[in-house]
Scaffold this motif. Structure first.
Motif, PDB file in Angstrom:
ATOM      1  N   VAL A  67      -2.096  -9.869 -39.175  1.00 46.09           N
ATOM      2  CA  VAL A  67      -2.515  -8.540 -39.549  1.00 46.09           C
ATOM      3  C   VAL A  67      -3.348  -8.236 -40.405  1.00 46.09           C
ATOM      4  O   VAL A  67      -3.234  -8.949 -41.623  1.00 46.09           O
ATOM      5  N   ILE A  68      -4.600  -7.965 -40.157  1.00 47.61           N
ATOM      6  CA  ILE A  68      -5.678  -7.666 -41.238  1.00 47.61           C
ATOM      7  C   ILE A  68      -5.230  -6.706 -42.476  1.00 47.61           C
ATOM      8  O   ILE A  68      -4.600  -5.698 -42.068  1.00 47.61           O
ATOM      9  N   LYS A  69      -5.367  -7.058 -43.607  1.00 52.57           N
ATOM     10  CA  LYS A  69      -4.840  -6.352 -44.584  1.00 52.57           C
ATOM     11  C   LYS A  69      -6.103  -6.170 -45.508  1.00 52.57           C
ATOM     12  O   LYS A  69      -6.891  -6.903 -45.761  1.00 52.57           O
ATOM     13  N   ALA A  70      -6.214  -5.127 -46.228  1.00 51.72           N
ATOM     14  CA  ALA A  70      -7.099  -4.670 -47.359  1.00 51.72           C
ATOM     15  C   ALA A  70      -6.867  -5.621 -48.382  1.00 51.72           C
ATOM     16  O   ALA A  70      -5.811  -6.044 -48.562  1.00 51.72           O
ATOM     17  N   PRO A  71      -7.993  -6.005 -49.133  1.00 52.02           N
ATOM     18  CA  PRO A  71      -7.911  -6.533 -50.453  1.00 52.02           C
ATOM     19  C   PRO A  71      -6.873  -5.936 -51.413  1.00 52.02           C
ATOM     20  O   PRO A  71      -6.563  -4.822 -51.469  1.00 52.02           O
ATOM     21  N   ALA A  72      -6.138  -6.717 -52.071  1.00 53.57           N
ATOM     22  CA  ALA A  72      -4.903  -6.507 -53.005  1.00 53.57           C
ATOM     23  C   ALA A  72      -5.613  -5.439 -53.904  1.00 53.57           C
ATOM     24  O   ALA A  72      -6.718  -5.457 -54.504  1.00 53.57           O
ATOM     25  N   GLY A  73      -5.045  -4.281 -54.349  1.00 54.03           N
ATOM     26  CA  GLY A  73      -5.305  -3.209 -55.105  1.00 54.03           C
ATOM     27  C   GLY A  73      -6.429  -2.220 -54.512  1.00 54.03           C
ATOM     28  O   GLY A  73      -7.043  -1.393 -55.048  1.00 54.03           O
ATOM     29  N   ALA A  74      -6.739  -2.508 -53.288  1.00 52.79           N
ATOM     30  CA  ALA A  74      -8.014  -1.548 -52.730  1.00 52.79           C
ATOM     31  C   ALA A  74      -7.614  -0.282 -52.737  1.00 52.79           C
ATOM     32  O   ALA A  74      -6.359   0.168 -52.385  1.00 52.79           O
ATOM     33  N   PRO A  75      -8.200   0.740 -53.206  1.00 58.90           N
ATOM     34  CA  PRO A  75      -7.816   2.086 -53.458  1.00 58.90           C
ATOM     35  C   PRO A  75      -8.045   3.015 -51.934  1.00 58.90           C
ATOM     36  O   PRO A  75      -8.708   2.505 -51.031  1.00 58.90           O
ATOM     37  N   ASN A  76      -7.210   4.075 -51.936  1.00 57.70           N
ATOM     38  CA  ASN A  76      -7.537   5.064 -50.867  1.00 57.70           C
ATOM     39  C   ASN A  76      -8.828   5.681 -51.092  1.00 57.70           C
ATOM     40  O   ASN A  76      -9.323   5.749 -52.286  1.00 57.70           O
ATOM     41  N   ILE A  77      -9.543   6.131 -50.076  1.00 61.35           N
ATOM     42  CA  ILE A  77     -10.950   6.507 -50.317  1.00 61.35           C
ATOM     43  C   ILE A  77     -10.651   7.988 -49.639  1.00 61.35           C
ATOM     44  O   ILE A  77     -10.396   8.005 -48.384  1.00 61.35           O
ATOM     45  N   LEU A  78     -10.941   9.042 -50.305  1.00 64.47           N
ATOM     46  CA  LEU A  78     -11.136  10.432 -49.982  1.00 64.47           C
ATOM     47  C   LEU A  78     -12.650  11.173 -50.015  1.00 64.47           C
ATOM     48  O   LEU A  78     -12.977  11.106 -51.339  1.00 64.47           O
ATOM     49  N   VAL A  79     -13.226  11.191 -49.296  1.00 60.88           N
ATOM     50  CA  VAL A  79     -14.660  11.696 -49.369  1.00 60.88           C
ATOM     51  C   VAL A  79     -14.675  13.252 -48.725  1.00 60.88           C
ATOM     52  O   VAL A  79     -14.266  13.511 -47.680  1.00 60.88           O
ATOM     53  N   VAL A  80     -14.796  14.172 -49.805  1.00 59.68           N
ATOM     54  CA  VAL A  80     -15.197  15.453 -49.510  1.00 59.68           C
ATOM     55  C   VAL A  80     -16.354  16.049 -49.476  1.00 59.68           C
ATOM     56  O   VAL A  80     -16.982  15.823 -50.653  1.00 59.68           O
ATOM     57  N   LEU A  81     -17.146  16.562 -48.347  1.00 57.65           N
ATOM     58  CA  LEU A  81     -18.491  17.112 -48.198  1.00 57.65           C
ATOM     59  C   LEU A  81     -18.525  18.465 -48.110  1.00 57.65           C
ATOM     60  O   LEU A  81     -18.203  18.897 -46.992  1.00 57.65           O
ATOM     61  N   ILE A 268     -10.330   8.888 -45.706  1.00 56.11           N
ATOM     62  CA  ILE A 268     -10.584  10.053 -45.113  1.00 56.11           C
ATOM     63  C   ILE A 268     -11.825  10.577 -45.517  1.00 56.11           C
ATOM     64  O   ILE A 268     -12.283  10.712 -46.804  1.00 56.11           O
ATOM     65  N   TYR A 269     -12.508  11.266 -44.445  1.00 56.38           N
ATOM     66  CA  TYR A 269     -13.751  11.705 -44.714  1.00 56.38           C
ATOM     67  C   TYR A 269     -13.564  13.153 -44.124  1.00 56.38           C
ATOM     68  O   TYR A 269     -13.227  13.687 -43.072  1.00 56.38           O
ATOM     69  N   TYR A 270     -13.500  14.078 -45.191  1.00 59.07           N
ATOM     70  CA  TYR A 270     -13.313  15.477 -44.972  1.00 59.07           C
ATOM     71  C   TYR A 270     -14.497  16.530 -45.196  1.00 59.07           C
ATOM     72  O   TYR A 270     -14.882  16.638 -46.491  1.00 59.07           O
ATOM     73  N   ALA A 271     -14.874  17.023 -44.198  1.00 60.02           N
ATOM     74  CA  ALA A 271     -16.211  17.518 -44.160  1.00 60.02           C
ATOM     75  C   ALA A 271     -15.936  19.170 -43.472  1.00 60.02           C
ATOM     76  O   ALA A 271     -16.163  19.049 -42.212  1.00 60.02           O
ATOM     77  N   PRO A 272     -15.541  20.109 -44.143  1.00 63.35           N
ATOM     78  CA  PRO A 272     -14.808  21.352 -43.554  1.00 63.35           C
ATOM     79  C   PRO A 272     -15.956  22.044 -42.801  1.00 63.35           C
ATOM     80  O   PRO A 272     -15.404  22.974 -41.931  1.00 63.35           O
ATOM     81  N   GLY A 273     -17.241  22.031 -42.948  1.00 60.80           N
ATOM     82  CA  GLY A 273     -18.197  22.948 -42.575  1.00 60.80           C
ATOM     83  C   GLY A 273     -18.377  24.086 -43.241  1.00 60.80           C
ATOM     84  O   GLY A 273     -19.219  24.733 -42.990  1.00 60.80           O
ATOM     85  N   ALA A 274     -17.573  24.438 -44.089  1.00 56.53           N
ATOM     86  CA  ALA A 274     -17.847  25.599 -45.022  1.00 56.53           C
ATOM     87  C   ALA A 274     -18.468  24.767 -46.229  1.00 56.53           C
ATOM     88  O   ALA A 274     -18.407  23.624 -46.506  1.00 56.53           O
ATOM     89  N   THR A 275     -19.479  25.668 -46.723  1.00 57.26           N
ATOM     90  CA  THR A 275     -19.512  26.906 -46.444  1.00 57.26           C
ATOM     91  C   THR A 275     -20.872  27.473 -45.872  1.00 57.26           C
ATOM     92  O   THR A 275     -21.714  28.402 -46.314  1.00 57.26           O
ATOM     93  N   HIS A 276     -21.122  26.636 -44.843  1.00 63.40           N
ATOM     94  CA  HIS A 276     -22.365  26.931 -43.890  1.00 63.40           C
ATOM     95  C   HIS A 276     -22.078  28.248 -43.302  1.00 63.40           C
ATOM     96  O   HIS A 276     -20.892  28.849 -42.845  1.00 63.40           O
ATOM     97  N   ALA A 277     -23.082  28.888 -42.796  1.00 66.56           N
ATOM     98  CA  ALA A 277     -22.920  30.152 -42.239  1.00 66.56           C
ATOM     99  C   ALA A 277     -22.508  29.910 -40.949  1.00 66.56           C
ATOM    100  O   ALA A 277     -22.662  28.893 -40.167  1.00 66.56           O
ATOM    101  N   PRO A 278     -21.623  30.775 -40.120  1.00 69.64           N
ATOM    102  CA  PRO A 278     -21.226  32.289 -40.486  1.00 69.64           C
ATOM    103  C   PRO A 278     -20.482  32.164 -41.732  1.00 69.64           C
ATOM    104  O   PRO A 278     -19.212  31.350 -41.590  1.00 69.64           O
ATOM    105  N   HIS A 279     -20.248  32.964 -42.477  1.00 71.54           N
ATOM    106  CA  HIS A 279     -19.586  32.965 -43.613  1.00 71.54           C
ATOM    107  C   HIS A 279     -18.242  33.669 -43.275  1.00 71.54           C
ATOM    108  O   HIS A 279     -18.075  34.862 -43.802  1.00 71.54           O
ATOM    109  N   HIS A 280     -17.533  33.386 -42.634  1.00 69.08           N
ATOM    110  CA  HIS A 280     -16.193  33.740 -42.152  1.00 69.08           C
ATOM    111  C   HIS A 280     -15.129  33.475 -43.060  1.00 69.08           C
ATOM    112  O   HIS A 280     -14.888  32.464 -43.452  1.00 69.08           O
TER     113      HIS A 280
END
Length: 815
Positions: A67-81, A268-280
């Protein structure tokens, strides 16, 4: 025992080949390591079988399936755009809008004050995910205006694999929530192909929308490849939007992933679309900001500048750049215009505050599962500067403004209380965008100046970053995110992915800056280009040329007449002092270097054309040359660009149905939504055709008779007046060839109805075209098929050019 000379020669002859065999074996082992998980080729070759195979299992010995495993100590990654935000909007960087969750993150991490994007949506996202410049990734512009030039195809090549695919093949779980504007326009239908959808670009899971913007109240969502409707929790009706739903989905994923594989890191790539118009935004958020922006954009900018100085996110000697003459002073507005402008800004501020809150919930979930310390978070505030596409005085329905339809201020005032709600598609005035980019010049689309490309960013990683609350002034670019992630995870940059040789990553790692606040920038040069606006940064200096067209206008300009400016960013943080006249030799060197980089990274040819680039012959199309269309039940979520071209021409729509005993109601076919469109539906047993003209005018034709049980052919004949675009039409309804109604539409939509609504058969997904029903309003009878016959339009050359030009404007807002 003595060894003779002959014996020595014989021994040497024997050992020589053995030594060579040893060397070759060592080299082969080294090559095998390079191709193993974490090596330079992905996927790695199948591992050799190390067990024993006999005639039966009794004399055999199994191997263990790896089973492929990430390197020891590899962090979680969260990119918020975050989408469409300038440097001076969020409170963490001196804006007036409170953003406590970003504040909290910044207090535990680092604030980057010289981080840069590409000035536009799709290009920035392609650069972020691939680690290559946007032109190198085939995304020199948004996908809807791509051409066949290598840097502008809108098709991210397989030679620039995304960071998600690299991490997935190295033992990470991967997920994408939010906006994906990197699928070519002609590949967004059910027919695909899906090569450039998230599922085939390294993401195990995707929940979000495809395109540049989304109706926050009624988004066109996908889960992986399947269209889904946003589920509003009971009790949250009228106050639950896409912002809430994306956070809920991300939180659910984090809980599930860490429950099943607690030791496997996630990306996790978290790109909510906010705050692009329409500003709902829900009303309870909107009410919090009532009256807070009555001071106007000129005063706001001065106040934000002072807050930035106090926070230290701009140097003490930074100058506040003046308002361009093209943008009106706030005091020049009429009382009604000020009232509208203030309310539109309140909606944007509320939208921003809600977004900060929802991202905070996601971070809380990471903390709840005990992973916050080992999570590397990139929170990027904007994929470009604040959007200057809302027109000079703002828009109630941005699609109307982009379609060249002037909104009457009295109309907007009359609907002031609807701003932010499901009936509006609001966008703030250009002046507010300029203020949100404090202290810089210009904004989104204008890659030549910092207002378009400098965006705030916060990075945290508690296990690794010890300088809590620190500032980092190093000059970096969005292409540097992917290399930083790989170095943090201790993974090499692959030279081959899925059988395709990779272009070198053009980004550099930022990891060095985590421990060295005063370190020299690893990125010493960077080009910028968007729609002919261009610049070249090198060793603290930047040469910049803004190319004519303003983001809220159209037109083409002469490249040879562009004026180049020169700024010393080491001593001039905001680009306030043009030194071109003082240092012509330095300017010339930077100009020459721009052309070198432009050739190297596929920027050429420079192209500021708008009308011509909408020519469908420049891109593949699913409908080119077709005049007859047949749709069967279940045909929904067809993108407008792949739907029948019914605008500016006569056409007919025929629905073949069967009405059960007791009657049937519901939508037969619809395109568009609350912003504009048409719908052929049955209400109270009578056929109805309704045309929604940018929410400003609605015209209905209702059948005179209730449908009888049994088979029926409902036909709508649309007889276009001709003589230009956007003209009127006469609409006639028939039931089994019997005329049952007729009406007039005095003016029609000549361009796109919307940026995100779709064409649907048997229901109306997204927001409803008609106020007579709520979506989806599925037809309750039997719908056999819908036929659409397009009569070729007679449009003169001048009108064709207007269609092309304005169509671009209707698409530019969706980046």
């Amino acid at each position: 025992m003595h060894t003779t000379s002959l014996q020595k020669q014989q021994l040497g002859a024997l050992l020589g080949p053995l030594f060579m065999i040893f060397i070759l074996l060592a080299l082969s082992l080294d090559i095998a390591w390079a191709k193993a998980p974490g090596g330079t080729v992905l996927p790695p070759p199948e591992p050799p079988f190390k067990g024993k195979i006999g005639q039966t299992y009794k004399d055999s010995k199994p191997d263990k399936i790896p089973v492929i495993k990430a390197p020891a100590g590899a962090p979680n990654i969260l990119v918020v755009l975050i989408d469409d935000v300038g440097y001076g909007a969020w409170g963490t960087f001196g804006g007036q809008i409170p953003t406590p969750n970003l504040d909290k993150l910044a207090q535990g991490g680092l604030r980057y004050t010289q981080f840069h994007t590409t000035a536009l949506c799709s290009p920035t996202r392609a650069a972020l995910l691939t680690g290559r410049n946007h032109h190198s990734a085939g995304t020199g512009t948004i996908t809807e205006t791509g051409t066949a030039y290598p840097g502008y195809t809108g098709q991210i090549p397989k030679s620039t694999a995304m960071i998600s695919e690299i991490l997935r093949q190295n033992g990470y779980s991967t997920a994408f929530f939010g906006k994906n504007h990197n699928v070519p326009d002609w590949e967004t239908s059910v027919s695909g192909p899906y090569d450039r959808w998230p599922g085939l670009q390294g993401f195990d899971h995707f929940y979000g929308f495809i395109g540049g913007e989304a109706n926050q109240w009624a988004p066109a969502l996908y889960r992986d490849h399947q269209p889904v409707e946003m589920q509003v929790p009971k009790g949250k009706e009228g106050r639950y939007t896409l912002n809430d739903s994306l956070a809920d989905e991300a939180i659910k994923y984090i809980f599930q992933q860490k429950s099943v594989t607690p030791d496997r890191p996630f990306f996790i790539y978290y790109a909510p679309g906010a705050t692009h118009a329409p500003h709902h935004v829900p009303k309870d958020w909107l009410d919090k900001f009532k009256g807070q922006f009555d001071q106007g954009w000129d005063k706001y900018r001065e106040d934000a500048y002072q807050r930035q100085l106090k926070l230290g996110v701009i140097p003490p000697d930074t100058k506040l750049t003046p308002r361009p003459r093209e943008i009106p002073a706030y005091d020049s507005l009429t009382p009604g215009q000020k009232q509208v402008a203030a309310r539109l800004m309140e909606a944007f501020a509320a939208y921003t505050a809600q977004t900060d809150y929802e991202v905070g919930r996601v971070l809380d979930a990471v903390d709840q599962v005990g992973q916050l310390n080992n999570t590397l978070v990139f929170w990027i505030i904007g994929d470009n500067g604040a959007s200057m596409e809302g027109q000079l005085y703002g828009s109630f329905n941005e699609m109307a403004a982009l379609g060249g339809v002037q909104e009457d201020p009295a109309f907007i005032l009359q609907h002031l209380d609807e701003i932010g709600g499901p009936n509006a598609y609001n966008h703030y005035p250009v002046g507010w965008a300029w203020a949100m980019n404090t202290p810089f010049q210009w904004g989104k689309q204008i890659a030549s100046h910092l207002g378009g490309v400098r965006n705030p960013m916060v990075i945290t990683w508690p296990d690794r970053i010890k300088d809590r609350g620190g500032l980092r002034p190093q000059f970096h670019h969005v292409i540097d995110i992917a290399p930083t992630i790989l170095e943090a995870a201790k993974l090499p940059i692959p030279g081959e992915v899925n059988g395709v040789k990779q272009k070198p990553m053009e980004g550099v790692s930022m990891l060095y800056s985590f421990d060295q606040p005063s370190a020299e920038s690893a990125r010493r040069e960077q080009y910028f280009e968007m729609f002919g606006n261009r610049a070249l940064y090198k060793d603290g200096w930047i040469a910049a040329a803004r190319h004519g067209r303003l983001p809220w206008t159209t037109g083409t300009y002469d490249f040879d007449k562009d004026k180049w400016e020169l700024y010393d960013l080491t001593h001039d943080f905001s680009e306030a002092d043009d030194l071109a006249a003082k240092h012509p030799d330095r300017l010339k060197k930077l100009q020459d270097e721009f052309w070198v980089q432009a050739k190297k990274f596929q920027v050429l040819p420079l192209d500021d054309r708008l009308a011509e680039r909408t020519d469908p012959r420049l891109r593949p199309s699913l409908i080119e040359g077709r005049t007859q269309f047949t749709y069967y039940p279940g045909s929904i979520r067809i993108p407008e660009s792949s739907a029948p071209p019914t605008k500016n021409t006569s056409h007919s729509i025929t629905a073949h149905i069967e009405v059960p005993q007791g009657g049937a109601d519901g939508v037969l076919v619809a395109e568009g939504g609350v912003v504009g469109g048409f719908s052929l539906y049955i209400k109270d047993g009578r056929p109805v055709y309704e045309y929604n003209y940018f929410t400003q005018a609605r015209r209905k034709v209702t059948g005179s008779e209730v449908l009888s049980p049994g088979p029926a052919a409902i036909r709508m004949e649309f007889r276009y007046d001709g003589g230009g675009i956007g003209k009127g039409a006469t609409t006639t309804l028939f039931v089994n060839d019997k005329k049952v109604g007729e009406g007039r539409i005095e003016v029609t939509n000549w361009g796109r109805f919307s940026a995100d609504e779709t064409f649907d058969v048997g229901e109306d997904t997204g927001s409803p075209v008609s106020a007579d029903y709520a979506s989806p309003n599925r037809f309750t009878g039997i719908l056999k098929k819908v036929e659409i016959d397009i009569k070729p339009a007679s449009v003169n050359t001048a009108d064709q050019e207007k269609i092309k030009s304005m169509a671009v404007r209707s698409r530019l807002v969706v980046e």
